[in-house]
Design a protein around this motif. Structure first.
Motif, short mmCIF file in Angstrom:
data_model
loop_
_atom_site.label_atom_id
_atom_site.label_comp_id
_atom_site.label_asym_id
_atom_site.label_seq_id
_atom_site.Cartn_x
_atom_site.Cartn_y
_atom_site.Cartn_z
N GLU A 55 0.90 -1.14 -0.01
CA GLU A 55 -0.07 0.20 0.19
C GLU A 55 0.86 1.14 -0.05
OE1 GLU A 55 -2.18 -3.11 2.39
OE2 GLU A 55 -0.24 -2.48 2.13
N TYR A 207 -7.50 4.69 -2.40
CA TYR A 207 -7.95 3.97 -1.12
C TYR A 207 -9.13 2.86 -1.54
CZ TYR A 207 -5.84 6.21 2.94
OH TYR A 207 -4.83 6.49 3.97
N TRP A 210 -7.72 0.14 -3.17
CA TRP A 210 -7.25 -0.89 -2.01
C TRP A 210 -8.47 -1.44 -1.01
CZ3 TRP A 210 -2.67 -3.56 -1.62
CH2 TRP A 210 -1.74 -3.01 -2.59
#
Length: 332
Positions: A55, A207, A210
């Motif tokens: 990430e 975001y 993910w």
């Protein structure tokens, strides 16, 4: 006998791990960088090799261009030179990690930035017992005790409900804080569209990629004033008082930051609705974390070092300041 942690060499530009020939969160490009998270005071572009969570690497790619990345999953143990390295969650922002270093029978944990509050956008902080705990102290004064996040979000929603002909314009740091605020609003039952400044779009999209479901987000730019009445608009803190905000319908200016505890900071930014929502540990959380981990030594990288050092020393915990440069208060 060698001093505990003698293989860890703090310098103004970062922490050098000599037997790994690697730097942690260096402020300048290095041959090998171990990066705790994607904020600009911990991550920079230009390294020959970057070790970080997947990430964090994605965030760095988004902000600085493609990295020469070596992804390390939480809990995965890698050998770097003569050091065993693993990454465990720090609870700060998406992908944020503490870096655990094992060498010569000693364990050093570099926390990066961290918080202990639940955060729907990232994995929670994981305490790791160690010999040396290298901690931040952004809010390392007893005056900093953050209120419950839910109560701050409820303040925002109450102000919005009381002013249906206005909007609430919230300043929130582009990486981490903006996405967390959106998720906290959703958790409190606010499922209306939330309007965002264009500078937040790429990171919000990341975001979502993910797996963080942010709900109905819409661009705030180019929208008629009438449409924004009774709505929440989120923007970078720097946009609160610039020309961009003048086209909004009588905005109630808010800001989400741990620094909103300091009234002078709120006044300086012309903040009408200060929201004390922080992505860093407060005083009680810093001291509780040290008690829980029970290190032999505490090294403090940045923030309000003196108070935390004094707290450690009065409890017979050896402590020292590292005096690193380039670590900023950000807008938390």
């Amino acid at each position: 006998m060698a001093r505990l942690g003698s293989w860890i060499v703090p310098s103004p530009e970062g922490i050098y791990v000599a037997p790994a020939d690697a730097w942690i969160d260096p402020s300048r490009p290095k041959d090998r960088a171990l990066v705790t998270h994607g904020h600009g005071d911990h991550a920079c572009g230009g390294h020959s090799e970057v070790w970080a969570t997947p990430e964090t690497l994605a965030i760095m790619d988004c902000r600085y261009g493609e990295q020469q990345g070596r992804p390390v999953a939480y809990g995965e143990v890698m050998r770097v030179g003569e050091v065993e390295v693993s990454f465990v969650p720090a609870g700060h922002v998406l992908g944020s990690a503490q870096i655990v270093l094992d060498h010569a029978g000693e364990r050093v944990v570099v926390s990066g930035d961290y918080k202990r509050r639940p955060d729907p956008t990232c994995a929670p902080f994981q305490p790791v017992p160690c010999d040396i705990f290298i901690t931040e102290a952004t809010f390392g004064l007893p005056v900093f005790r953050h209120p419950a996040t839910e109560s701050e979000v409820d303040k925002l929603l109450a102000r919005l409900a009381d002013n249906p002909d206005r909007c609430v314009l919230v300043g929130a740091y582009a990486l981490g804080k903006a996405q967390r605020l959106i998720m906290e609003l959703r958790a409190r039952g606010h499922h209306d569209p939330i309007y965002i400044h264009g500078a937040l779009q790429r990171l919000c999209d990341l975001y979502i990629e993910w797996g963080v479901e942010l709900g109905d987000l819409r661009p705030a730019t180019g929208v008629a004033k009438e449409e924004l009445k009774g709505r929440i608009v989120i923007a970078p803190p720097g946009a609160l008082n610039d020309r961009w905000s003048r086209r909004l319908p009588e905005p109630i200016t808010a800001m989400a930051s741990g620094w909103m505890r300091v009234r002078q900071r709120a006044r300086q930014r012309n903040v009408e609705l200060p929201l004390i929502i922080s992505d860093h540990a407060d005083w009680d959380e810093l001291t509780t974390t040290i008690r829980e981990i029970a290190p032999k030594e505490v090294w403090i990288t940045h923030g309000r070092e003196e108070a935390l050092m004094h707290w450690c020393m009065t409890r017979q915990i050896k402590a020292r300041e590292l005096n690193l440069v380039g670590y900023e208060d950000e807008d938390d």
